[in-house]
Design a protein around this motif. Structure first.
Motif, PDB file in Angstrom:
ATOM      1  N   PRO A  57       0.833  -1.201   0.000  1.00  0.00           N
ATOM      2  CA  PRO A  57       0.000   0.000   0.000  1.00  0.00           C
ATOM      3  C   PRO A  57       0.872   1.257   0.000  1.00  0.00           C
ATOM      4  O   PRO A  57       2.107   1.166  -0.033  1.00  0.00           O
ATOM      5  CB  PRO A  57      -0.763  -0.135   1.323  1.00  0.00           C
ATOM      6  N   SER A  58       0.256   2.424   0.042  1.00  0.00           N
ATOM      7  CA  SER A  58       1.014   3.665   0.186  1.00  0.00           C
ATOM      8  C   SER A  58       1.541   3.769   1.621  1.00  0.00           C
ATOM      9  O   SER A  58       1.043   3.107   2.538  1.00  0.00           O
ATOM     10  CB  SER A  58       0.145   4.871  -0.162  1.00  0.00           C
ATOM     11  N   PHE A  59       2.537   4.623   1.824  1.00  0.00           N
ATOM     12  CA  PHE A  59       3.207   4.701   3.125  1.00  0.00           C
ATOM     13  C   PHE A  59       2.253   4.894   4.313  1.00  0.00           C
ATOM     14  O   PHE A  59       2.368   4.183   5.310  1.00  0.00           O
ATOM     15  CB  PHE A  59       4.247   5.829   3.118  1.00  0.00           C
ATOM     16  N   LEU A 108      11.919   3.111  -0.897  1.00  0.00           N
ATOM     17  CA  LEU A 108      12.657   3.321   0.342  1.00  0.00           C
ATOM     18  C   LEU A 108      13.848   4.208   0.058  1.00  0.00           C
ATOM     19  O   LEU A 108      14.269   4.350  -1.094  1.00  0.00           O
ATOM     20  CB  LEU A 108      13.101   2.007   0.973  1.00  0.00           C
ATOM     21  N   ALA A 109      14.392   4.806   1.110  1.00  0.00           N
ATOM     22  CA  ALA A 109      15.540   5.690   0.965  1.00  0.00           C
ATOM     23  C   ALA A 109      16.821   4.887   0.784  1.00  0.00           C
ATOM     24  O   ALA A 109      16.911   3.729   1.183  1.00  0.00           O
ATOM     25  CB  ALA A 109      15.661   6.589   2.191  1.00  0.00           C
ATOM     26  N   GLU A 110      17.817   5.539   0.206  1.00  0.00           N
ATOM     27  CA  GLU A 110      19.124   4.910   0.079  1.00  0.00           C
ATOM     28  C   GLU A 110      19.834   4.827   1.422  1.00  0.00           C
ATOM     29  O   GLU A 110      20.597   3.899   1.674  1.00  0.00           O
ATOM     30  CB  GLU A 110      19.978   5.685  -0.925  1.00  0.00           C
ATOM     31  N   GLY A 132      11.388  13.991   3.757  1.00  0.00           N
ATOM     32  CA  GLY A 132      10.435  13.311   2.896  1.00  0.00           C
ATOM     33  C   GLY A 132      10.752  11.866   2.593  1.00  0.00           C
ATOM     34  O   GLY A 132       9.927  11.163   2.000  1.00  0.00           O
ATOM     35  N   GLU A 133      11.915  11.403   3.010  1.00  0.00           N
ATOM     36  CA  GLU A 133      12.308  10.026   2.730  1.00  0.00           C
ATOM     37  C   GLU A 133      11.866   9.081   3.861  1.00  0.00           C
ATOM     38  O   GLU A 133      11.626   9.517   4.992  1.00  0.00           O
ATOM     39  CB  GLU A 133      13.828   9.925   2.562  1.00  0.00           C
TER      40      GLU A 133
END
Length: 270
Positions: free
Chosen positions: A54-56, A77-79, A87-88
């Protein structure tokens, strides 16, 4: 044709940003009810491993609703794991709230947000580093020969896992074959094309001893009826808008039940 390594079919759904939070929760509740009663996902004869992305904002509640019948994942997902990244959302936090899979390198992320091969590789490593199974989206830009498509997909996979492999970070990988030209199309790629590409990908992944139990699933305008036609060439199917009606999820699970007799090998959940 590569021998099936998975005893269960992976059945995944990404809701993208189509639903509101309320509709997402309603959909999850309806799918949970279906999955708790369906022979494909229950009992000793269960033949499907379901995952939902789903969305976050909906992840925690979706996890609560579907925890006993499906793995929950994130669409990105963020690095990095921590830091000043407005925003990550990090893989560490996603794992903390119950995610087990993370989508990496979707064609829309590449096209709309400029994600490069380097970004996909960094996010693949971040997922594996945090115990998440990366679902690495791969595909060719234009329709062509299956052999050419497979070569491009293998190049993308090699690029995606190279930093993790060099760092000794391992885990399961799911390769989601989604030819870019088939995403959002009225029909998926032809059965012959899908089988040709996915047979090559499964043979390639079978050589990945450092990423055990890796699998190949097909997405790209996939809907009910397709899995039956390509079942001997894939480890599962990745659904988009065709699964917005929970009845379609039930139809896919019906297909899996019908295919149960052809499955061999140990169970490996997503």
């Amino acid at each position: 044709m590569t021998k099936r390594r998975q005893s269960r079919f992976l059945v995944g759904v990404s809701l993208k940003m189509y639903f509101t939070h309320a509709r997402t929760i309603q959909w999850c509740a309806e799918v949970a009810e279906i999955a708790r009663a369906h022979p494909a996902t229950q009992g000793a004869s269960a033949a499907a491993d379901l995952f939902v992305i789903p969305s976050f904002p909906s992840i925690p509640q979706a996890h609560e609703i579907l925890d006993d019948v499906a793995s929950i994942g994130a669409q990105d997902l963020a690095e990095a794991d921590f830091g000043a990244y407005t925003g990550e959302v990090s893989g560490a936090e996603l794992a903390e709230i119950g995610c087990r899979v993370a989508l990496v390198g979707h064609a829309e992320r590449r096209r709309l947000f400029g994600e490069t091969d380097d970004a996909v590789a960094a996010k693949t490593t971040a997922a594996l580093r945090n115990g998440l199974t990366p679902i690495i989206c791969i595909g060719e830009a234009e329709a062509g020969e299956p052999a050419d498509a497979a070569s491009e997909c293998i190049r993308q996979l090699e690029s995606a896992i190279a930093p993790a492999r060099a760092a000794g970070v391992t885990g399961r990988v799911i390769a989601a074959y989604e030819p870019y030209w088939a995403i959002g199309a009225a029909e998926p790629a032809s059965d012959q094309h899908i089988r040709g590409v996915c047979d090559a990908l499964r043979a390639y992944l079978a050589e990945w001893n450092d990423f055990p139990d890796s699998a190949v699933i097909y997405g790209g305008s996939a809907g009910p009826g397709l899995l039956t036609r390509i079942a001997d060439s894939v480890d599962g199917i990745f659904l988009g808008r065709f699964a917005h009606d929970p009845a379609a999820v039930a139809a896919i699970l019906d297909e899996v039940s019908a295919l149960t007799g052809a499955l061999t090998g140990p169970s490996t959940p997503a």
